[in-house]
Scaffold this active site. Sequence first.
Site: not given
Length: 342
Positions: A120, A202, A205
Amino acid sequence: MENNTATKTILSGIQPTNNLTLGNYIGAMKNFVNLQDKYPDYTKNYIIVDLHALTVPQVPSELRSRTYSMLALYLAIGLDPEKSNIFVQSHITGHTELTWILNTLTGMGQLNRMTQFKDKSAKEGTFINVGLYAYPVLMAADILLYNANLIPIGEDQKQHLELARDLAAKFNHTYSPTFNIPDPIIPKQGARIMDLQNPENKMSKSAISPKGTIILTEDLNITAKKIKSAVTDSGTDIVYDPNNPEKAGINNLLTIYSTLTDTEIPKIEEKYVNSGYGDFKKDLAEIVVETLRPIKEKHDEFLKNKDHLDQILKASAANVQKSAYKILSKVYKKVGLVAPLR
Ligand code: AQP
């Protein structure tokens, strides 16, 4: 259901960052409903973890409306506020207070190892906020504040859960036995649903391209299109081969098919032995659409009645706040703080 320290507690949370995906549904939410029925005597706490969402940039009005949308989705998939507490993390006093105390027991080396932080922060550019770094400690506090025993999560949260276990053990060892050591519940299948366009990543969102992500509340024609145009490979056989990275696309589609229909993969392979990818994807599109249709309809219906949603949040928060205060007071006393009189 009131949090009772004598009963065991199941707990999990999802961030209201962006819109929830089929990955969140298969990896986590579907399990929440199964557990609600499987463990009627346990306390179940399902949290909308809005403080976690602040670790990446948010548009305030969108964050607020997604928080309600997530509650509507929890209800739409079958969570029942009479059986499960469904509440917003920031409404409960204790998550951030316990985080601070756990911060003082967490080594920077432990947080430096977190793969989700590495992924992230790489996306965030030059400004990396401290909240993103400390995210796993807040997650540990979410769990330990209710002395939870069982934590249903997808594969990507396993490392964070491990930290919660380590911090519980460290607190118990440093002071005296206080916390249960929580156990993850990771589904045998579907714990890592992959992006339909980049099946090596993966489904997330916050994926950069929306084409590979099924959003639970999107237009169902778009959902069908996304499944039909999912990346596969140059082969033709509908066979599950987890050891072959070239088959990541078809493996993922078989996993989605299997989890949504509760059918073992060999049975699906048998059914499609004489079919090609096109026919298989067409059927899968139908399965996904028909799974999501009632969820979407109920979600839209629940969302119309904000007062009802607020009542649910209020009642659940009242159920859990008492036990959160109890744990917090215990922790304050053990570390040497004067516990406030409440
Ligand atoms: N692709 C996935 N397959 C299976 N399970 C998944 N989960 C997430 N993606 C998949 C599980 O959903 C729960 C809630 O996740 P979260 O909101 O706490 O954040 P996350 O794990 O970081 O999920 P996302 O979708 O990737 O969110 P963003 O993009 O906002 O960071 C967890 O139990 C997770 O394992």
